[in-house]
Design an enzyme around this catalytic site. Sequence first.
Site, PDB file in Angstrom:
ATOM      1  N   HIS A 159       7.429  10.765 -65.782  1.00 51.26           N
ATOM      2  CA  HIS A 159       6.394  10.020 -65.041  1.00 51.26           C
ATOM      3  C   HIS A 159       5.477  11.129 -64.688  1.00 51.26           C
ATOM      4  CE1 HIS A 159       6.810   5.978 -63.361  1.00 51.26           C
ATOM      5  NE2 HIS A 159       7.676   6.064 -64.545  1.00 51.26           N
ATOM      6  N   GLU A 160       4.119  11.589 -64.248  1.00 56.49           N
ATOM      7  CA  GLU A 160       3.643  12.598 -63.861  1.00 56.49           C
ATOM      8  C   GLU A 160       3.519  13.809 -64.870  1.00 56.49           C
ATOM      9  OE1 GLU A 160       4.557  10.284 -60.321  1.00 56.49           O
ATOM     10  OE2 GLU A 160       6.595  11.821 -61.201  1.00 56.49           O
ATOM     11  N   GLU A 202      14.130  13.599 -61.039  1.00 53.20           N
ATOM     12  CA  GLU A 202      12.910  13.526 -59.890  1.00 53.20           C
ATOM     13  C   GLU A 202      12.970  15.705 -60.017  1.00 53.20           C
ATOM     14  OE1 GLU A 202      10.193  12.494 -58.674  1.00 53.20           O
ATOM     15  OE2 GLU A 202       9.796  15.014 -58.985  1.00 53.20           O
ATOM     16  N   HIS A 248      17.605   9.376 -63.087  1.00 58.01           N
ATOM     17  CA  HIS A 248      16.379   9.778 -62.404  1.00 58.01           C
ATOM     18  C   HIS A 248      16.291  11.267 -62.764  1.00 58.01           C
ATOM     19  CE1 HIS A 248      13.487   9.679 -59.626  1.00 58.01           C
ATOM     20  NE2 HIS A 248      13.064   9.412 -60.796  1.00 58.01           N
ATOM     21  N   GLU A 268       2.969   1.459 -59.035  1.00 65.50           N
ATOM     22  CA  GLU A 268       4.234   1.026 -57.153  1.00 65.50           C
ATOM     23  C   GLU A 268       2.950   1.802 -56.213  1.00 65.50           C
ATOM     24  OE1 GLU A 268       5.574   4.370 -59.917  1.00 65.50           O
ATOM     25  OE2 GLU A 268       4.571   6.272 -58.950  1.00 65.50           O
ATOM     26  N   PRO A 289      -6.193  11.521 -51.096  1.00 71.85           N
ATOM     27  CA  PRO A 289      -4.843  10.999 -49.773  1.00 71.85           C
ATOM     28  C   PRO A 289      -3.372  11.242 -50.709  1.00 71.85           C
ATOM     29  CG  PRO A 289      -6.329   9.885 -49.240  1.00 71.85           C
ATOM     30  CD  PRO A 289      -7.001   9.725 -50.633  1.00 71.85           C
ATOM     31  N   ASN A 290      -3.298  10.151 -51.487  1.00 73.10           N
ATOM     32  CA  ASN A 290      -2.382   9.829 -51.548  1.00 73.10           C
ATOM     33  C   ASN A 290      -1.686  10.027 -53.123  1.00 73.10           C
ATOM     34  OD1 ASN A 290      -3.565   7.037 -50.943  1.00 73.10           O
ATOM     35  ND2 ASN A 290      -1.500   7.508 -50.155  1.00 73.10           N
TER      36      ASN A 290
HETATM   37  C1  NOJ Z   1       6.995   8.175 -58.466  1.00 72.80           C
HETATM   38  C2  NOJ Z   1       6.780   7.843 -59.348  1.00 72.80           C
HETATM   39  O1  NOJ Z   1       6.530   7.609 -60.469  1.00 72.80           O
HETATM   40  C3  NOJ Z   1       8.217   6.630 -58.592  1.00 72.80           C
HETATM   41  O2  NOJ Z   1       8.236   5.636 -60.378  1.00 72.80           O
HETATM   42  C4  NOJ Z   1       8.929   7.590 -58.464  1.00 72.80           C
HETATM   43  O3  NOJ Z   1       9.281   6.324 -58.024  1.00 72.80           O
HETATM   44  C5  NOJ Z   1       8.855   8.237 -57.052  1.00 72.80           C
HETATM   45  N1  NOJ Z   1       8.169   9.773 -57.634  1.00 72.80           N
HETATM   46  C6  NOJ Z   1      10.263   9.420 -56.860  1.00 72.80           C
HETATM   47  O4  NOJ Z   1      10.517  10.174 -57.749  1.00 72.80           O
HETATM   48 CA    CA Z   2       3.558   8.431 -60.212  1.00 71.16          CA
END
Ligand code: NOJ
Ligand code: CA
Length: 690
Positions: free
Chosen positions: A471-472, A403, A401, A496, A198-199
């Site tokens: 990330h990801e 995202e 950053h 996290e 779920p996460n």
């Molecule tokens: C997932 C990332 O692993 C995390 O470090 C980040 O804060 C959040 N996404 C938001 O971008």
């Molecule tokens: Ca992540």
Amino acid sequence: MSPRFALPLLALGLFTQCKPSKMADSWTVQSPGQVVTAHVFLDSAGQAAYHILRGDKTVIDTSLLGFSLLDQAPIAGGLEVKKAENRSFTENWETVWGQSKMVANNFNELMLELEEKEAPNRRFRLVFRLYDDGLGFRYEFPEQEALNELVILEENTEFRLAGDHLCWWQPGDWDIYEHVYNTTRFSEIDAISKRDHPNLAQTYIPNNAVNTPVTMKTDDGLFLSFHEAALYDYAAMTLQVDKENLQWKSVLVGGPDTFKVKVKLPFQTPWRTIQIAEQAGDLLESNLILNLNEPSKIKETDWIKPMKYVGIWWEMHLGMSSWDMAGKNHGATTQNAKRYIDFASANNIQGLLVEGWNTGWEYWWGAARDTCFDFVTPYADFDIEEVVRYGKEKGVAFIAHHETASSVTQYDKQLDTAFQYLEKLGVHAVKTGYVGTIIPKGHYHQGQFMVNHFQRVAETAAKHKVMVDSHESIKDTGIRRTWPNYMARETMRGQEFEAWSIDMNPPEHLVMLPFTMGLAGPVDYTPGIFNLKFDAYKDKNQVNTTLAKQLATYVTLYGPLQMAADLPEHYKDHPAFQFIRDVAVDWDESHVLNGEVGDYLTIARKERGAERWFLGSITDENPRDLNIALDFLPEGKTWEATLYIDGPDAHWDKNPTSYVIENKQVKKGDTLALKLAPGGGAAVYFRPLE
Ligand code: NOJ
Ligand code: CA
């Protein structure tokens, strides 16, 4: 011995061509120290096959090689060997940054040129590179008349195992590596049961397969790790479990099309790699994957700098502030950034990551995530120019950053502008993120389309002198040798998760990562949490380690960008924070002193260009007494050692913040007795006495 073929196990000279019984011609290549041997041959149907030994032990039993193609016969049988060539190679190269300054790269290579005996007479080469610590092999397709491009339905590479080995695995997820590792026999792997956590904002586990690196132990005590090197313009490989034949079978990550990979010729696949070691710790010291990559394409590298960093980050994960400005508590304000910069500057921390600095966060979980992010527009309460300027004045670099919310279409459109903007600001580092399913629809984080996207980002960043921490993203396959601005990748279940997941990382997690995903390359785990229970913010969550283990992780889990992840107020006046102030992030030498996968690990490292050594030792949920021989310290000096160790009553759950600081004078040859608490660790800083 092989159940499929009998291979001669006589001492084989380098590159001997032998003719064992039941086989046609076989070509043999051995590693420089004659430790690892590969036999490559055609089976009775004329299909390419290989067999790997370490000493006289079979590591990979006879396994077939080939491809299924779209609208074409598979590349399988009917082949003949047109040419066989050998070469030896030896070099010692210098890393831009890394776990060691110099890397020895010594291999023997066998190249077989294969061609179909009948029309369309397609041709390819098989290249095997043998090292004393394992091997890599790949397929190379030269330009040819009958084949313009390869449209691959599947790569059919087999890895037939010599037993039902113990495996440390995570499910073969096409989107994400943020899974806990499992320990089972090969025949007990059940990736399907790991579906739909779920996460995970994105997860897709279509087969009973694993992601690489996957690490194994044979019953006769060898450690093996399967991965790939130099993954470019191709899909990532997962390894499907074939229980009946006791073998891994490659399954490439797919996408919206029936095929998995489409490439123009000439083309070469990534290397399929197998690290082979007698000790688990030797896997960590191996440079096999880096060595199978090309030298740096970036000429001037003075702007590429490993660093420690803090971030406007954990406060959002704890729910204290928000990424978006609509919330009452926007984290990324000019004032808050300056507060972090002051803290970093006073504490030998060289970078500040700011998440939530740019517009779009109000929409990133919703239907508008495809176009919400703008990478050149800061929020109104964040004066980016002033923050970058203030940071420079205080010696703290700004880490931007990006995202993307996995809207790759949107990010690709803005890529050049976004990186021009960073260059203009004088920003040399960015963290990227890909939360959610990929847009355009049907693609996965690890398919060919995304492999190319991540590469495009790395190269665009390099053009504008920007380091990348993704990330990801796709796992590392050693391309940091070629693109040393690609510093780190999350590519595992980071700290996290402790802040918001229904299941937190188990105490063995940090002892598992270095032996699994850590073998691929540096990760961005974000260690350094001191307020381990954080009940004031999230009473159901906690970090499952002791405080001393958080410190030890700076040494045991390699990363050139190491975060001091906790809030400045949790570090303030904390005596143990001195270790984070002191610890280095770039190394001349690294030595694994002991370790078993998922149980315990001790590493000592020498700071690059300085006479300072650091040691980290960690354990799983079991307490441990470890005697550490200080043989790594140079001779002839006395060293002041500061030890950060678990308190006598420390326990990852019952008493995680119990720790003790001790000072000792030590020298080479001494033994350090370390007592690690359940879920605990020890961190040591050594400096020479005048
Ligand atoms: C997932 C990332 O692993 C995390 O470090 C980040 O804060 C959040 N996404 C938001 O971008
Ligand atoms: Ca992540």
